[in-house]
Design a protein around this motif. Structure first.
Motif, PDB file in Angstrom:
ATOM      1  N   ILE A 152      -0.045 -18.967   0.541  1.00  0.00           N
ATOM      2  CA  ILE A 152       1.406 -18.829   0.695  1.00  0.00           C
ATOM      3  C   ILE A 152       1.743 -17.655   1.602  1.00  0.00           C
ATOM      4  CG2 ILE A 152       3.534 -18.229  -0.532  1.00  0.00           C
ATOM      5  CD1 ILE A 152       2.408 -19.790  -2.943  1.00  0.00           C
ATOM      6  N   LEU A 153       1.090 -16.532   1.375  1.00  0.00           N
ATOM      7  CA  LEU A 153       1.401 -15.333   2.152  1.00  0.00           C
ATOM      8  C   LEU A 153       0.958 -15.461   3.605  1.00  0.00           C
ATOM      9  CD1 LEU A 153       0.563 -12.670  -0.555  1.00  0.00           C
ATOM     10  CD2 LEU A 153       2.783 -12.955   0.571  1.00  0.00           C
ATOM     11  N   MET A 154      -0.179 -16.060   3.853  1.00  0.00           N
ATOM     12  CA  MET A 154      -0.622 -16.241   5.236  1.00  0.00           C
ATOM     13  C   MET A 154       0.311 -17.180   5.989  1.00  0.00           C
ATOM     14  SD  MET A 154      -3.064 -14.305   6.132  1.00  0.00           S
ATOM     15  CE  MET A 154      -3.124 -15.108   7.731  1.00  0.00           C
ATOM     16  N   ASN A 155       0.760 -18.242   5.339  1.00  0.00           N
ATOM     17  CA  ASN A 155       1.715 -19.144   5.982  1.00  0.00           C
ATOM     18  C   ASN A 155       3.008 -18.421   6.330  1.00  0.00           C
ATOM     19  OD1 ASN A 155      -0.002 -21.358   5.873  1.00  0.00           O
ATOM     20  ND2 ASN A 155       0.819 -22.101   3.936  1.00  0.00           N
ATOM     21  N   GLU A 156       3.462 -17.562   5.424  1.00  0.00           N
ATOM     22  CA  GLU A 156       4.693 -16.804   5.677  1.00  0.00           C
ATOM     23  C   GLU A 156       4.470 -15.771   6.780  1.00  0.00           C
ATOM     24  OE1 GLU A 156       8.798 -16.309   4.707  1.00  0.00           O
ATOM     25  OE2 GLU A 156       7.306 -17.806   4.126  1.00  0.00           O
ATOM     26  N   ALA A 157       3.317 -15.130   6.767  1.00  0.00           N
ATOM     27  CA  ALA A 157       3.018 -14.096   7.764  1.00  0.00           C
ATOM     28  C   ALA A 157       2.992 -14.662   9.177  1.00  0.00           C
ATOM     29  CB  ALA A 157       1.676 -13.437   7.439  1.00  0.00           C
ATOM     30  N   GLU A 158       2.541 -15.890   9.323  1.00  0.00           N
ATOM     31  CA  GLU A 158       2.506 -16.513  10.644  1.00  0.00           C
ATOM     32  C   GLU A 158       3.909 -16.868  11.130  1.00  0.00           C
ATOM     33  OE1 GLU A 158      -0.040 -16.576  12.433  1.00  0.00           O
ATOM     34  OE2 GLU A 158      -1.720 -16.335  11.057  1.00  0.00           O
ATOM     35  N   ARG A 159       4.857 -16.913  10.218  1.00  0.00           N
ATOM     36  CA  ARG A 159       6.220 -17.343  10.547  1.00  0.00           C
ATOM     37  C   ARG A 159       7.154 -16.192  10.872  1.00  0.00           C
ATOM     38  NH1 ARG A 159      11.022 -18.108   8.255  1.00  0.00           N
ATOM     39  NH2 ARG A 159      10.401 -17.085   6.317  1.00  0.00           N
ATOM     40  N   VAL A 160       6.941 -15.023  10.255  1.00  0.00           N
ATOM     41  CA  VAL A 160       7.884 -13.915  10.392  1.00  0.00           C
ATOM     42  C   VAL A 160       7.575 -13.101  11.643  1.00  0.00           C
ATOM     43  CG1 VAL A 160       8.251 -13.771   7.900  1.00  0.00           C
ATOM     44  CG2 VAL A 160       6.474 -12.364   8.968  1.00  0.00           C
ATOM     45  N   PRO A 161       8.553 -12.345  12.152  1.00  0.00           N
ATOM     46  CA  PRO A 161       8.328 -11.537  13.351  1.00  0.00           C
ATOM     47  C   PRO A 161       7.465 -10.312  13.082  1.00  0.00           C
ATOM     48  CG  PRO A 161      10.539 -11.178  12.501  1.00  0.00           C
ATOM     49  CD  PRO A 161       9.962 -12.303  11.702  1.00  0.00           C
ATOM     50  N   ASP A 162       7.005  -9.679  14.148  1.00  0.00           N
ATOM     51  CA  ASP A 162       6.135  -8.505  14.038  1.00  0.00           C
ATOM     52  C   ASP A 162       6.846  -7.323  13.395  1.00  0.00           C
ATOM     53  OD1 ASP A 162       4.189  -9.988  15.229  1.00  0.00           O
ATOM     54  OD2 ASP A 162       4.329  -9.019  17.196  1.00  0.00           O
ATOM     55  N   GLU A 163       8.180  -7.352  13.346  1.00  0.00           N
ATOM     56  CA  GLU A 163       8.932  -6.253  12.748  1.00  0.00           C
ATOM     57  C   GLU A 163       8.777  -6.200  11.230  1.00  0.00           C
ATOM     58  OE1 GLU A 163      10.220  -8.382  14.940  1.00  0.00           O
ATOM     59  OE2 GLU A 163      10.337  -7.053  16.686  1.00  0.00           O
ATOM     60  N   VAL A 164       8.243  -7.248  10.648  1.00  0.00           N
ATOM     61  CA  VAL A 164       7.992  -7.272   9.203  1.00  0.00           C
ATOM     62  C   VAL A 164       6.671  -6.556   8.924  1.00  0.00           C
ATOM     63  CG1 VAL A 164       7.477  -8.718   7.207  1.00  0.00           C
ATOM     64  CG2 VAL A 164       9.328  -9.357   8.770  1.00  0.00           C
ATOM     65  N   GLY A 165       6.756  -5.450   8.194  1.00  0.00           N
ATOM     66  CA  GLY A 165       5.560  -4.681   7.878  1.00  0.00           C
ATOM     67  C   GLY A 165       4.982  -4.971   6.513  1.00  0.00           C
ATOM     68  N   LEU A 166       5.813  -5.568   5.624  1.00  0.00           N
ATOM     69  CA  LEU A 166       5.398  -5.820   4.247  1.00  0.00           C
ATOM     70  C   LEU A 166       6.056  -7.100   3.762  1.00  0.00           C
ATOM     71  CD1 LEU A 166       4.262  -5.094   1.407  1.00  0.00           C
ATOM     72  CD2 LEU A 166       6.215  -3.561   1.121  1.00  0.00           C
ATOM     73  N   ILE A 167       5.258  -7.986   3.191  1.00  0.00           N
ATOM     74  CA  ILE A 167       5.762  -9.205   2.562  1.00  0.00           C
ATOM     75  C   ILE A 167       5.476  -9.117   1.068  1.00  0.00           C
ATOM     76  CG2 ILE A 167       5.647 -11.719   2.463  1.00  0.00           C
ATOM     77  CD1 ILE A 167       4.600 -11.712   5.318  1.00  0.00           C
ATOM     78  N   CYS A 168       6.470  -9.471   0.264  1.00  0.00           N
ATOM     79  CA  CYS A 168       6.324  -9.426  -1.187  1.00  0.00           C
ATOM     80  C   CYS A 168       6.999 -10.656  -1.792  1.00  0.00           C
ATOM     81  CB  CYS A 168       6.920  -8.138  -1.747  1.00  0.00           C
ATOM     82  SG  CYS A 168       8.672  -7.884  -1.310  1.00  0.00           S
ATOM     83  N   GLY A 169       6.944 -10.787  -3.117  1.00  0.00           N
ATOM     84  CA  GLY A 169       7.539 -11.937  -3.773  1.00  0.00           C
ATOM     85  C   GLY A 169       7.725 -11.677  -5.256  1.00  0.00           C
ATOM     86  N   LYS A 170       7.473 -12.705  -6.062  1.00  0.00           N
ATOM     87  CA  LYS A 170       7.684 -12.602  -7.499  1.00  0.00           C
ATOM     88  C   LYS A 170       6.350 -12.349  -8.219  1.00  0.00           C
ATOM     89  CE  LYS A 170       9.767 -16.644  -7.768  1.00  0.00           C
ATOM     90  NZ  LYS A 170      10.613 -17.792  -8.237  1.00  0.00           N
ATOM     91  N   LYS A 171       6.434 -11.755  -9.398  1.00  0.00           N
ATOM     92  CA  LYS A 171       5.219 -11.495 -10.161  1.00  0.00           C
ATOM     93  C   LYS A 171       5.422 -11.837 -11.629  1.00  0.00           C
ATOM     94  CE  LYS A 171       5.876  -6.519 -11.272  1.00  0.00           C
ATOM     95  NZ  LYS A 171       7.193  -6.269 -10.645  1.00  0.00           N
ATOM     96  N   THR A 172       4.309 -12.076 -12.300  1.00  0.00           N
ATOM     97  CA  THR A 172       4.293 -12.259 -13.745  1.00  0.00           C
ATOM     98  C   THR A 172       3.704 -11.004 -14.375  1.00  0.00           C
ATOM     99  OG1 THR A 172       4.000 -14.660 -13.568  1.00  0.00           O
ATOM    100  CG2 THR A 172       3.394 -13.628 -15.651  1.00  0.00           C
ATOM    101  N   ILE A 173       4.440 -10.389 -15.287  1.00  0.00           N
ATOM    102  CA  ILE A 173       3.958  -9.206 -16.001  1.00  0.00           C
ATOM    103  C   ILE A 173       3.327  -9.671 -17.311  1.00  0.00           C
ATOM    104  CG2 ILE A 173       4.594  -6.983 -17.022  1.00  0.00           C
ATOM    105  CD1 ILE A 173       7.069  -7.002 -15.183  1.00  0.00           C
TER     106      ILE A 173
END
Length: 266
Positions: A102-123
């Motif tokens: 999921i993260l690699m697919n998103e990383a290929e889509r967003v611009p270089d200005e994005v330094g950090l990608i995050c999402g939801k977590k289960t505690i």
């Protein structure tokens, strides 16, 4: 395979949990990864639990000769990373099977200005015997490109999927605080990145965060609250010293930034 992401695992006395963390990487649907494990002079037998995985050529194990603390340990690992992206994994947490895909697919889509990608977590809340008591779905989040909005949101990004070039451009995890980077290394990196990069949130469940009796967040609340204030003052000074922070304590006893008061111009 031309690996594009390195999973960085800083590890100090995680016991049986380390194998669970490593296996969660081995079992990813996306296999274009490397792994760097940096053991921070552990005194337990955690490394013996993953010996059968260390023959995998994608895995690098580094052993600190003495305990350096979180930021310095992560910087040791960062020196070994040559992939486009770096994914943090605490040694007592674990990924869902499709986290990296999921993260690699998103990383290929967003611009270089994005330094950090995050999402939801289960505690995952466990007792001292390792039994799961209950789970909390942490599903709220948003993206940020304004430093002050980010601070005021009191948002803690999880998981932490970094653009490696951004990590290296800001000099790695800082160690110039009173504890030399041993605490709050994640938030310290946040305020470095948000000044020049965007933080991008996606509506996907990506990470399992284990909360147990040995967590730093359980045992070091006073120090962490001190560091939350210190880090906000640090950021504001770094950004031009335009505001005075006002703090409050939330219902769980954690310090939060409640407002920013503009400073009078001389």
């Amino acid at each position: 395979m031309d690996e594009k992401v390195t999973v960085l695992i800083p590890s100090y006395n995680p016991g049986k949990y380390l194998r669970n963390a490593v296996e969660s990487v081995m079992n990813q649907t996306y296999q274009g990864w490397k792994m760097v494990i940096v053991d921070d002079a552990s005194t337990d037998d955690s490394l013996s639990t993953i010996q059968d995985y260390l023959s995998d050529p994608r895995i690098i194990l580094i052993k600190n000769k003495q305990n350096l603390g979180q930021s310095k340990t992560q910087n040791v690992g960062l020196e070994q990373i040559d992939t486009r992206f770096t994914m943090m994994l605490d040694s007592d947490d674990w990924f869902f099977p499709d986290t990296l895909e999921i993260l690699m697919n998103e990383a290929e889509r967003v611009p270089d200005e994005v330094g950090l990608i995050c999402g939801k977590k289960t505690i995952v809340i466990e007792n001292e015997d390792g039994e799961v008591l209950y789970k909390i779905l942490d599903i709220k989040g948003r993206s940020f490109d304004d430093p002050y909005e980010f601070l005021l949101e009191n948002f803690i990004p999880y998981p932490r999927f970094y653009r490696t070039s951004a990590l290296k451009k800001v000099g790695g995890w800082p160690t110039d605080d009173p504890y030399e980077g041993r605490y709050l290394e994640d938030r310290r990196m946040d305020v470095l990145l948000i000044k020049d990069y965007k933080i991008h949130w996606i509506d996907k469940m990506l990470y399992n965060y284990r909360k147990h009796i040995n967590n730093v967040t359980v045992n070091k609340k006073a120090i962490l609250n001190e560091m939350i204030k210190w880090n906000i003052h640090y950021a504001l000074n770094k950004w031009g010293n335009k505001f005075e922070p006002q703090f409050s304590i939330n219902k769980n006893g954690w310090v939060e930034l409640s407002s920013l008061i503009p400073k009078e111009k001389n």
